[in-house]
Design a protein around this motif. Structure first.
Motif, PDB file in Angstrom:
ATOM      1  N   ASN A  22       0.825  -1.209   0.000  1.00 35.13           N
ATOM      2  CA  ASN A  22       0.000   0.000   0.000  1.00 35.13           C
ATOM      3  C   ASN A  22       0.858   1.258   0.000  1.00 35.13           C
ATOM      4  O   ASN A  22       0.563   2.243  -0.698  1.00 35.13           O
ATOM      5  CB  ASN A  22      -0.920  -0.003   1.226  1.00 35.13           C
ATOM      6  CG  ASN A  22      -2.171  -0.830   1.009  1.00 35.13           C
ATOM      7  OD1 ASN A  22      -3.167  -0.356   0.463  1.00 35.13           O
ATOM      8  ND2 ASN A  22      -2.102  -2.085   1.414  1.00 35.13           N
ATOM      9  N   VAL A  23       1.898   1.262   0.793  1.00 37.57           N
ATOM     10  CA  VAL A  23       2.762   2.445   0.889  1.00 37.57           C
ATOM     11  C   VAL A  23       3.471   2.687  -0.433  1.00 37.57           C
ATOM     12  O   VAL A  23       3.681   3.839  -0.858  1.00 37.57           O
ATOM     13  CB  VAL A  23       3.774   2.273   2.038  1.00 37.57           C
ATOM     14  CG1 VAL A  23       4.772   3.440   2.066  1.00 37.57           C
ATOM     15  CG2 VAL A  23       3.045   2.194   3.357  1.00 37.57           C
ATOM     16  N   SER A  24       3.907   1.621  -1.151  1.00 38.55           N
ATOM     17  CA  SER A  24       4.605   1.814  -2.425  1.00 38.55           C
ATOM     18  C   SER A  24       3.689   2.456  -3.456  1.00 38.55           C
ATOM     19  O   SER A  24       4.146   3.210  -4.326  1.00 38.55           O
ATOM     20  CB  SER A  24       5.111   0.465  -2.948  1.00 38.55           C
ATOM     21  OG  SER A  24       4.027  -0.391  -3.268  1.00 38.55           O
ATOM     22  N   VAL A  25       2.380   2.198  -3.339  1.00 38.26           N
ATOM     23  CA  VAL A  25       1.417   2.819  -4.249  1.00 38.26           C
ATOM     24  C   VAL A  25       1.049   4.229  -3.777  1.00 38.26           C
ATOM     25  O   VAL A  25       0.857   5.148  -4.567  1.00 38.26           O
ATOM     26  CB  VAL A  25       0.162   1.931  -4.367  1.00 38.26           C
ATOM     27  CG1 VAL A  25      -0.907   2.612  -5.235  1.00 38.26           C
ATOM     28  CG2 VAL A  25       0.519   0.589  -4.937  1.00 38.26           C
ATOM     29  N   GLN A  26       0.971   4.429  -2.431  1.00 44.33           N
ATOM     30  CA  GLN A  26       0.577   5.716  -1.844  1.00 44.33           C
ATOM     31  C   GLN A  26       1.689   6.169  -0.891  1.00 44.33           C
ATOM     32  O   GLN A  26       1.586   6.040   0.318  1.00 44.33           O
ATOM     33  CB  GLN A  26      -0.759   5.545  -1.107  1.00 44.33           C
ATOM     34  CG  GLN A  26      -1.365   6.848  -0.625  1.00 44.33           C
ATOM     35  CD  GLN A  26      -2.693   6.608   0.104  1.00 44.33           C
ATOM     36  OE1 GLN A  26      -3.136   5.478   0.230  1.00 44.33           O
ATOM     37  NE2 GLN A  26      -3.310   7.695   0.574  1.00 44.33           N
ATOM     38  N   ASN A  73      -0.726   9.208   5.333  1.00 40.83           N
ATOM     39  CA  ASN A  73      -0.709   9.974   6.571  1.00 40.83           C
ATOM     40  C   ASN A  73      -0.868   9.047   7.765  1.00 40.83           C
ATOM     41  O   ASN A  73      -1.043   7.832   7.628  1.00 40.83           O
ATOM     42  CB  ASN A  73      -1.810  11.040   6.551  1.00 40.83           C
ATOM     43  CG  ASN A  73      -3.197  10.425   6.331  1.00 40.83           C
ATOM     44  OD1 ASN A  73      -3.497   9.360   6.864  1.00 40.83           O
ATOM     45  ND2 ASN A  73      -4.033  11.106   5.535  1.00 40.83           N
ATOM     46  N   GLU A  74      -0.814   9.628   8.939  1.00 41.19           N
ATOM     47  CA  GLU A  74      -0.816   8.832  10.171  1.00 41.19           C
ATOM     48  C   GLU A  74      -2.143   8.101  10.348  1.00 41.19           C
ATOM     49  O   GLU A  74      -2.170   6.960  10.801  1.00 41.19           O
ATOM     50  CB  GLU A  74      -0.541   9.751  11.370  1.00 41.19           C
ATOM     51  CG  GLU A  74      -0.448   8.974  12.682  1.00 41.19           C
ATOM     52  CD  GLU A  74      -0.067   9.887  13.847  1.00 41.19           C
ATOM     53  OE1 GLU A  74       0.038   9.336  14.975  1.00 41.19           O
ATOM     54  OE2 GLU A  74       0.128  11.090  13.644  1.00 41.19           O
ATOM     55  N   THR A  75      -3.258   8.763   9.986  1.00 47.04           N
ATOM     56  CA  THR A  75      -4.559   8.130  10.177  1.00 47.04           C
ATOM     57  C   THR A  75      -4.681   6.879   9.316  1.00 47.04           C
ATOM     58  O   THR A  75      -5.147   5.807   9.758  1.00 47.04           O
ATOM     59  CB  THR A  75      -5.677   9.116   9.828  1.00 47.04           C
ATOM     60  OG1 THR A  75      -5.548  10.277  10.652  1.00 47.04           O
ATOM     61  CG2 THR A  75      -7.039   8.484  10.035  1.00 47.04           C
ATOM     62  N   GLN A  76      -4.282   7.033   8.060  1.00 48.53           N
ATOM     63  CA  GLN A  76      -4.339   5.873   7.165  1.00 48.53           C
ATOM     64  C   GLN A  76      -3.425   4.741   7.656  1.00 48.53           C
ATOM     65  O   GLN A  76      -3.761   3.560   7.581  1.00 48.53           O
ATOM     66  CB  GLN A  76      -3.948   6.305   5.743  1.00 48.53           C
ATOM     67  CG  GLN A  76      -4.942   7.250   5.092  1.00 48.53           C
ATOM     68  CD  GLN A  76      -4.423   7.805   3.766  1.00 48.53           C
ATOM     69  OE1 GLN A  76      -3.207   7.991   3.590  1.00 48.53           O
ATOM     70  NE2 GLN A  76      -5.350   8.102   2.853  1.00 48.53           N
ATOM     71  N   ILE A 134       4.371   5.101  14.225  1.00 52.35           N
ATOM     72  CA  ILE A 134       4.501   3.807  14.898  1.00 52.35           C
ATOM     73  C   ILE A 134       3.160   3.414  15.471  1.00 52.35           C
ATOM     74  O   ILE A 134       2.379   4.274  15.909  1.00 52.35           O
ATOM     75  CB  ILE A 134       5.584   3.853  16.000  1.00 52.35           C
ATOM     76  CG1 ILE A 134       5.919   2.427  16.432  1.00 52.35           C
ATOM     77  CG2 ILE A 134       5.156   4.705  17.176  1.00 52.35           C
ATOM     78  CD1 ILE A 134       7.182   2.351  17.274  1.00 52.35           C
ATOM     79  N   TYR A 135       2.889   2.102  15.414  1.00 49.08           N
ATOM     80  CA  TYR A 135       1.619   1.583  15.946  1.00 49.08           C
ATOM     81  C   TYR A 135       1.911   0.296  16.707  1.00 49.08           C
ATOM     82  O   TYR A 135       2.618  -0.597  16.191  1.00 49.08           O
ATOM     83  CB  TYR A 135       0.647   1.280  14.819  1.00 49.08           C
ATOM     84  CG  TYR A 135      -0.701   0.807  15.313  1.00 49.08           C
ATOM     85  CD1 TYR A 135      -1.711   1.720  15.598  1.00 49.08           C
ATOM     86  CD2 TYR A 135      -0.945  -0.557  15.513  1.00 49.08           C
ATOM     87  CE1 TYR A 135      -2.944   1.257  16.048  1.00 49.08           C
ATOM     88  CE2 TYR A 135      -2.166  -1.009  15.972  1.00 49.08           C
ATOM     89  CZ  TYR A 135      -3.176  -0.106  16.241  1.00 49.08           C
ATOM     90  OH  TYR A 135      -4.385  -0.546  16.706  1.00 49.08           O
TER      91      TYR A 135
END
Length: 638
Positions: free
Chosen positions: A76-80, A84-87, A116-117
């Motif tokens: 997902n991160v490589s596409v977007q 942001n933190e919420t996502q 971080i989560y």
């Protein structure tokens, strides 16, 4: 070498063989016991190795399963890349539900942790530059080159316990430039629990170490410390960034013996004793056989008759005693020498009577007489006895015993000449006496009283009996001397049988015996018709003589090979086994006592055998004592 020296060497070899077998048996038993122990150890170690390998695979699978879940966030991160933190929190919360062994997930663009989560308890990780504080230069290079996750561990966690860090590279989907990494921390305690490492049985000493077998205790991060390792089983789990070694051994050490060692050892001891006892018994039999052989060879050398041993395959002479050489000289070096049997005049007999032909169908024979050529083409009378031994797993052999019966034949010749002379001298006066008695019984010289007539009939009957005796004596002597002429022609065998039955019917009627002829062949035979009828008359009269009153005699024919057999079956007492071997000899009587119930000269069967032999036929019988006898005459069929 002397015989005593040979015997000493033989017994020494027997004892040497006994000692060698005993030592080999004991050595083999010890080797089997040692092998069984080693195999038991190998089986135990194999089971432990299998368990350790299985744990290594489970641990690796659990790590990869948790890491694979995080790869979904990386995609997902490589596409977007501007997530942001919420996502991030929304996606990370889903991943935590799928990967229960995760402690936290950090999002690190440009390798600096930005998100971080879960945040609680992990605030200190924010702003951490992984390039300088966590990843080494080699790990960074590996991460960027392979584009695969790089692991680092075990690491001590701030909140306590140990973890395993997984760094997953992210490349922008549009530009394929390195964006950063996702840092996932796995709780090792949870990983251990997921595969059951925390509940290992106490007898199972198991550790995880980062060092090799030579320094296990220095790198242990799971399991008891300072174990006294004794050849543990091991399994290496290598992943990008680290290598862990799993070591295990039983708490009380590896077993030295199987669970029930004395069972196997008792069986080995019993087997060893049995083999040793069997060896001693067999060698004792060999020694006993050796002694018997010495006695036998002594008898073999000193026997007054010839003894020879032949190979049953090629008929080659293997061994002969001095008497054999003395009788035959250089003859008899091959078994085929005894296949050509001659009569007293030097004419060959039927080839079917040769030694090889007889032993092909019978394993033994006895009393075979004939003339054989020796030096200067001279013939000597010999009696042969033979035995074929079919040895299991070895070449068969044939024993031949040779008796020189020259002296006996000479005595028989003198006796025959005497009997022949006496018979001829008796025939002339007997003919006159029989003629005179015939004239008297027919009242040619006047009528006589009834008492005189009765006495004349008795004298006539005994005169006829004496005539039969003299005729038998002359016939047997002619046959033996080869002076009887034979007119061999072809004729239907039924004619000879019918004539014989007609000729002997009166004798059968006097004895109240029924002659029952059935299944008479219409085949043609080649023989002397008169002599065949004479032989058949002898067999029939013999059957009538020994049949019970109101008995029945069956006569039938049957083809047999190249010949035809005439069977005569009676209901008499049968032939005793002890008389069976000599019943075709001259003057043989089953009852030879002075008070025998059946009369006769004992020449009928001997004459029959000679007649059939001269016509290239044969005669024999089958019988059981008390159940009658079945005689048969065999003549060549055309």
């Amino acid at each position: 070498m002397s015989n005593d020296k040979q015997e000493q060497i033989f017994f020494s070899l027997v004892w040497l063989a006994r000692i060698i077998v005993c030592l080999l048996t004991i050595g083999l038993a010890l080797a089997i016991d040692s092998t069984a122990t080693e195999r038991h150890r190998a089986d135990i170690r194999a089971k432990w190795q299998e368990q350790v390998d299985d744990l290594s695979l489970q641990l690796r699978a659990s790590i990869l399963q948790n890491t694979q879940t995080v790869w979904g966030l990386a995609a997902n991160v490589s596409v977007q890349p501007d997530i942001n933190e919420t996502q991030f929190k929304r996606l990370a919360s889903v991943i935590f539900k799928l990967a229960p062994e995760l402690l936290n997930i950090g999002l690190a663009p440009d390798f600096v942790i930005k998100h971080i989560y879960p945040l609680q308890g992990n605030q200190a990780a924010l702003g951490l530059d992984l390039r300088t504080q966590s990843l080494s230069r080699e790990q960074m290079a590996l991460l960027l080159e392979t584009r695969r996750a790089v692991f680092n561990g075990p690491i001590n966690l701030v909140q306590g316990g140990q973890g395993l860090a997984a760094r997953i590279p992210i490349f922008e989907n549009q530009s394929d430039k390195p964006w950063g990494v996702i840092s996932a921390i796995l709780d090792l305690e949870r990983l251990y629990a997921s595969i059951g490492l925390n509940t290992m049985p106490p007898e199972f000493q198991f550790v995880l170490s980062t060092t090799g077998i030579s320094s296990i205790n220095q790198g242990i991060f799971f399991g008891p410390q300072n174990i006294n390792w004794q050849s543990p089983v091991s399994s290496t789990m290598s992943m990008p960034g680290f290598s862990w070694h799993l070591y295990a051994q039983p708490d009380d050490g590896w077993p030295n013996y199987p669970a029930s060692p004395w069972l196997l050892r008792s069986i080995l001891a019993l087997t060893t004793l049995t083999i040793i006892a069997g060896t001693l018994w067999i060698t004792a039999l060999i020694i006993h056989d050796r002694k018997m052989q010495r006695r036998f060879w002594g008898l073999f050398d000193l026997a007054p008759f010839g003894i020879a041993l032949y190979d049953a395959i090629d008929g080659e002479l293997l061994q002969a005693n001095p008497s054999f050489t003395r009788i035959l000289g250089s003859k008899g070096v091959a078994l085929s020498y005894f296949n050509a049997i001659y009569d007293s005049s030097g004419k060959p007999k039927n080839s079917q009577h040769g030694v090889s032909s007889i032993l092909a169908t019978h394993f033994r024979f006895s009393g075979l007489e004939g003339f054989f050529p020796i030096r200067n083409n001279a013939f000597i009378p010999i009696m042969l006895h033979g035995l074929r031994l079919d040895l299991q797993g070895k070449e068969s052999v044939i024993w031949i015993i040779v008796e020189d019966i020259s002296q006996r034949k000479e005595a028989e010749r003198l006796k025959s000449e005497f009997i022949s002379t006496v018979s001829h001298e008796l025939r002339t006066p007997l003919t006159s006496i029989s003629g005179a008695l015939s004239l008297l019984t027919t009242n040619a010289v006047g009528e006589l009283s009834g008492k005189a007539q009765q006495l004349l009939k008795i004298a006539q009957r005994n005169s006829d009996q004496l005539g039969f005796l003299i005729n038998d004596l002359l016939d047997i002597e002619k046959l033996i001397a080869g002076k009887m002429d034979f007119n061999v022609v072809e004729f239907p065998v039924s004619e000879a049988i019918t004539e014989s039955l007609e000729n002997i019917q009166n004798y059968a009627t006097e004895k109240n015996i029924t002659l029952n002829a059935q299944e008479l062949s219409t085949s043609t035979v080649k023989a002397d018709k008169q002599r065949l009828a004479q032989a058949l008359n002898n067999i029939l009269s013999n059957a009538i003589k020994f049949s019970p009153v109101n008995g029945q005699i069956r006569i039938w024919t049957k083809l047999h090979g190249q010949g035809l057999r005439i069977y005569v079956q009676d209901e008499g007492p049968g032939i005793a086994p002890e008389f069976r071997e000599r019943m075709f000899q001259k003057f043989s009587q089953a009852d030879s006592s002075d008070r025998r119930s059946k009369g006769g000269t004992g020449l009928g069967l001997a004459i029959t055998k000679e007649l059939m032999a001269r016509m290239e036929g044969d005669v024999d019988l089958t019988s059981e004592a008390g159940q009658g006898a079945t005689f048969w005459l065999e003549v060549p069929a055309t």
